[in-house]
Enzyme design. Sequence first.
Site, PDB file in Angstrom:
ATOM      1  N   PHE A 235       0.024  11.279   5.076  1.00 42.11           N
ATOM      2  CA  PHE A 235      -0.443  12.075   6.215  1.00 42.11           C
ATOM      3  C   PHE A 235       0.508  11.981   7.403  1.00 42.11           C
ATOM      4  CE2 PHE A 235      -4.969  11.006   4.574  1.00 42.11           C
ATOM      5  CZ  PHE A 235      -4.817  11.898   3.545  1.00 42.11           C
ATOM      6  N   LYS A 658       6.395  28.766  -0.185  1.00 42.56           N
ATOM      7  CA  LYS A 658       6.315  28.177   1.152  1.00 42.56           C
ATOM      8  C   LYS A 658       5.505  26.892   1.031  1.00 42.56           C
ATOM      9  CE  LYS A 658       6.428  32.618   3.637  1.00 42.56           C
ATOM     10  NZ  LYS A 658       5.637  33.607   4.436  1.00 42.56           N
ATOM     11  N   GLU A 662       0.150  21.394   4.778  1.00 42.31           N
ATOM     12  CA  GLU A 662      -0.462  21.226   6.095  1.00 42.31           C
ATOM     13  C   GLU A 662      -1.172  22.461   6.632  1.00 42.31           C
ATOM     14  OE1 GLU A 662       2.333  18.125   8.361  1.00 42.31           O
ATOM     15  OE2 GLU A 662       3.351  19.344   6.886  1.00 42.31           O
TER      16      GLU A 662
HETATM   17 MO1  MOS Z   1       3.441  15.395   7.422  1.00 46.95          MO
HETATM   18  S1  MOS Z   1       2.526  14.867   9.186  1.00 46.95           S
HETATM   19  O1  MOS Z   1       4.704  16.361   7.985  1.00 46.95           O
HETATM   20  O2  MOS Z   1       3.982  13.985   6.720  1.00 46.95           O
END
Ligand code: MOS
Length: 705
Positions: A235, A658, A662
């Site tokens: 994360f 793409k 996230e």
């Molecule tokens: Mo993610 S927050 O780009 O590892």
Amino acid sequence: MTTTTPRSVGSAMSRVEGLDKVTGRARYASEYTPRDLVHAAPVQSTVARGEIRAVDIDGALKCPGVIAAIWYGNAPRLAPTDDPELAVLQSPRVAYRGQYVAVVMAETLQDAREAASRVRVEYAAERHDVELRADHPGLYRPDQVNPDLPADVEQGDPDAALASAPVVVDATYTTPAEHNNPMEPHATVAEWDADGLTLHDSNQGASAVRDTLAPLFGLPPAHVQVISPHVGGGFGAKGTPWSPTVLAALAAKQAGRPVKLTVTRQQMFAVTGYRTPTIQRVRLGADAGGRLTAIVHEAFEQSSTVREFAEQTTTPTRMMYAAPARRTTHRLVRLDVPTPSWMRAPGEAPGMFALESAMDELAIACGLDPIELRIRNEPDTDPESGLPFSSRNLVACLREGARRFGWADRDPTPGVRRRGRLLAGTGVAASTYPVYRRPSQASVRAEPDGWFTVRIAAADIGTGARTVLTQIAADALRTPVSRVRVEIGDSALPTASLAGGSMGTASWGTAVVRACEALVDELDRRGGDLPAEGVEASADTTEEISGQQRFARHAFGAQFAEVGVDTDTGETRVLRLLGVFAAGRIINPATARSQFIGGMTMGLSMALLEESVLDREFGDYLNHDFAQYHIATCADVPDIQAFWVEEDDPHLNPMGSKGIGEIGIVGTAAAVANAVHHATGVRVRDLPIRLDRLVGQDMFHGSSP
Ligand code: MOS
């Protein structure tokens, strides 16, 4: 080579390491236990700012099983680094509460922890300043924000445009500090030998850990090996190495034996990063038809005194909507707090909460449907750069989402849908995430037994990276997936970029495809004559990526939420979440769906639950565990659906993909907040949407606050 092999990309292949994981064969960093292992227990500072006067380790050294204890006064020296967060035990300065100030090594973890509790640290404490405020005198404009973007951008005359706009929204939104909290905390097993340093480590990129650690210990990168075959989430918290990894290596050096250092959940709240809190003021000016004439988005954020981390909060506002006058700014203040870092759509997630809440407020102010408002402000080209979008299918996502969600017969009146004690409502928000790609290397070998072995130091942090790379390689080799073996998660493999920024698959996949293409060419040249040792080819995408054509490359999505708010308790429940995404070619629909709904669940969690609460007195975050830091679970998401629209974008990479890691997060919190407003008539501009932010508000009189 056959010519009729099935196409694998696009199929829902099961995770290649699935069986290893469910049978426990897949080993995580802390499960690696070499002979002569020593356990490390760090000691954390109890003041938020000051200087260490003295450290008394005698009590600790007398404890059973203790081998050594180190602090800045007796720790091995590290080479200078431009990341002071990694200079652990190198200075008497304390920059935040919870910073590592000593470590004890012992035969068992229990012995180490007991001894660590006997370490006495004497501080010269100084007054700390830990509170972010929009009027903090220490605010400044950073040189740039992540990853390398200007802090401020201004076009046209937004103040004049706002002054003359028939409709204006001017609102301030806040998001709290949030801690990443992957299920598997950071862990490192460090081992020195004559050759150098070996780390079994939980991270989002073994190459980066190697390249960061090697110079700290004065080693050439080839003398550091980082092994990370399985990672239980990151994360963003494992995107760059933190002090625990360095401390493990330092402790192992001192002990002369392998050292295991597992970060506890409690320690994660100080030493492995978090999302900065934000204060965001958004001003939108529009004509009576809802066409934006001005957008102003100002963000206030914090960093630590250790290191500048400048989150890119307002950057999505630069490319979302057309408006002739615009200003987006970032101001930072360096506080006596732990260092913030990457967390789950950093920038986009909090920034789009503010922008997409403000767009909902504007739709209401204009008497327009929020989807129609967004469609009316759809730009032809990137509003800031003027570059064409490689593809932009936000409108398709909004329309497809509206159809699937049943938006058409929505009554916009807030506060009128009673279901017993509940007030129900629906909300929508747009989602976006930039499409990045970083240079990587890969190799592929045609083995004499008919197999192909692909090697790349990619990381699978639970996303399915190993699986999609298998699919990508199989297609590029024109062979079935059953003939392809992918080796990842080891810095001894060809150097690769991070699993982060939603760019893993695009970056690694490009390198894998190019290596496979080179191998196919080589095999063709040989006319099927394979030597006993096999044939290998490799690729490095540095040139391809630096030479790519300039486009505005972004993924888009639309999030829809239905909520019920309990009018007695103020409790909000998300009854339904639906997302539609435009993210290029979807390589594996099964793992992609998991990523989208996982992201949306994180967005829901951000909307309703996640909040790191600062204790001003002690200068630390109060919540240190899952009892106090709440994260959405399956029970919080009874009905969650993710879909995608077909998108054929030739300007991305050989896969046409793409990133999808996230974008599911982005927009979700605003969709929920907008639904809460529709349900109750109360506009909550401060996350999370806690019950105390609703109870006592006038939930029954529909109009805007
Ligand atoms: Mo993610 S927050 O780009 O590892």
